[in-house]
Design a protein around this motif. Structure first.
Motif, mmCIF file in Angstrom:
data_model
loop_
_atom_site.group_PDB
_atom_site.id
_atom_site.type_symbol
_atom_site.label_atom_id
_atom_site.label_comp_id
_atom_site.label_asym_id
_atom_site.label_seq_id
_atom_site.Cartn_x
_atom_site.Cartn_y
_atom_site.Cartn_z
ATOM 1 N N ILE A 10 -8.935 -0.515 3.486
ATOM 2 C CA ILE A 10 -8.132 -1.366 2.798
ATOM 3 C C ILE A 10 -7.927 -2.650 3.810
ATOM 4 N N GLN A 14 -9.707 5.787 4.276
ATOM 5 C CA GLN A 14 -9.303 5.136 3.033
ATOM 6 C C GLN A 14 -8.419 3.916 3.654
ATOM 7 N N LEU A 70 0.855 -1.299 -0.032
ATOM 8 C CA LEU A 70 0.040 -0.127 -0.001
ATOM 9 C C LEU A 70 0.949 1.104 0.006
ATOM 10 N N MET A 116 -1.745 -0.941 -4.144
ATOM 11 C CA MET A 116 -2.795 0.060 -3.475
ATOM 12 C C MET A 116 -2.413 1.159 -3.335
#
Length: 267
Positions: free
Chosen positions: A68, A64, A8, A36
């Motif tokens: 995830i 956000q 991420l 991501m």
């Protein structure tokens, strides 16, 4: 290994594709992991510079990140542009809750064209909140000086000492990048597990260096997810970035600081 690792990026957006989350996802993909992104800021920029920034609220950054982690296994996190103290603290709080195995902090302060990307109060928040959560931080020489509250270093012994003292602030390892050194080469030094490791590199004469810091830190995050070894992760990431810079002339993107060729091995 049969399962592809998930990595991420928490960073700002570069619509020209050379830096920020766009570069991060390209670097993740080229290094064999699933990428991501959590967006902290929108920018108006191209290869010639940054002309505007719209910040995402700390609450929405948190939402956000939580979305995830609520659904997806995250094997490593890369943090880039945090912009404000509020965003830095929101990221830190979320990471303390979710506890990813690896966190790479790229202390993005100034864009390649000289535009400032980090508010003054955010430096203290980055130092106190994010740096202690990092598996590795990847400052260049000016960024290391800001984090340490000192003058910039200009020789190898001082670079190594700066990397060591950065780990004393709480991060597990520190890679100080030597691109700003007044030398023909471009050495980097990693201080990890109580010892320093030097990575030699030749200075490539090209204007296509937009997003190199983003790309390197993302490649390191990918390789940490794959190997778990900070020295090997840096070695592999530096080799990838050097080849991406060397192949950058194959691209034709903009008239300023062009991007590196993230997919030099695939295209």
């Amino acid at each position: 290994m049969t399962t592809i690792r998930n990595v991420l990026s928490i960073a700002g957006s570069d619509p020209s594709g050379g830096a920020g989350i766009q570069a991060d996802i390209k670097a993740f993909s080229a290094n064999g992991v699933y990428g991501m992104a959590v967006v902290t800021a929108l920018t108006t920029q191209n290869t010639q510079g940054v002309t505007g920034v719209e910040l995402v609220s700390p609450d929405f950054v948190t939402r956000q990140i939580d979305a995830i982690f609520a659904d997806i296994r995250v094997d490593a996190v890369k943090i880039g542009m945090v912009a404000t103290a509020g965003i830095a603290m929101a990221i830190a709080a979320a990471l303390r809750r979710h506890r990813p195995a690896h966190v790479v902090l790229d202390p993005v302060m100034i864009a390649k064209g000289g535009d400032r990307l980090l508010a003054e109060d955010a430096v203290a928040a980055m130092r106190s909140e994010l740096l202690p959560l990092a598996t590795m931080i990847t400052p260049n020489i000016p960024e290391a000086a800001v984090l340490l509250g000192e003058e910039e270093v200009s020789e190898r012994g001082a670079m190594e000492d700066a990397a060591r003292r950065l780990t004393a602030l709480g991060c597990r390892s520190a890679l100080v990048k030597g691109g700003h050194m007044p030398a023909e080469d471009s050495p980097d030094v990693l201080f990890a597990d109580g010892r320093a490791t030097w990575f030699e590199g030749r200075r490539l004469k090209t204007a296509n260096t937009h997003g190199t810091g983003c790309t390197l830190s993302s490649a390191i995050a990918a390789q940490l997810a794959l190997t778990g070894d900070p020295v090997e992760a840096v070695r592999r990431a530096k080799s990838y970035v050097a080849e991406a810079i060397a192949a950058s002339a194959r691209l034709d993107v903009g008239s300023g600081h062009g991007p590196t060729h993230h997919f030099h091995a695939q295209w």
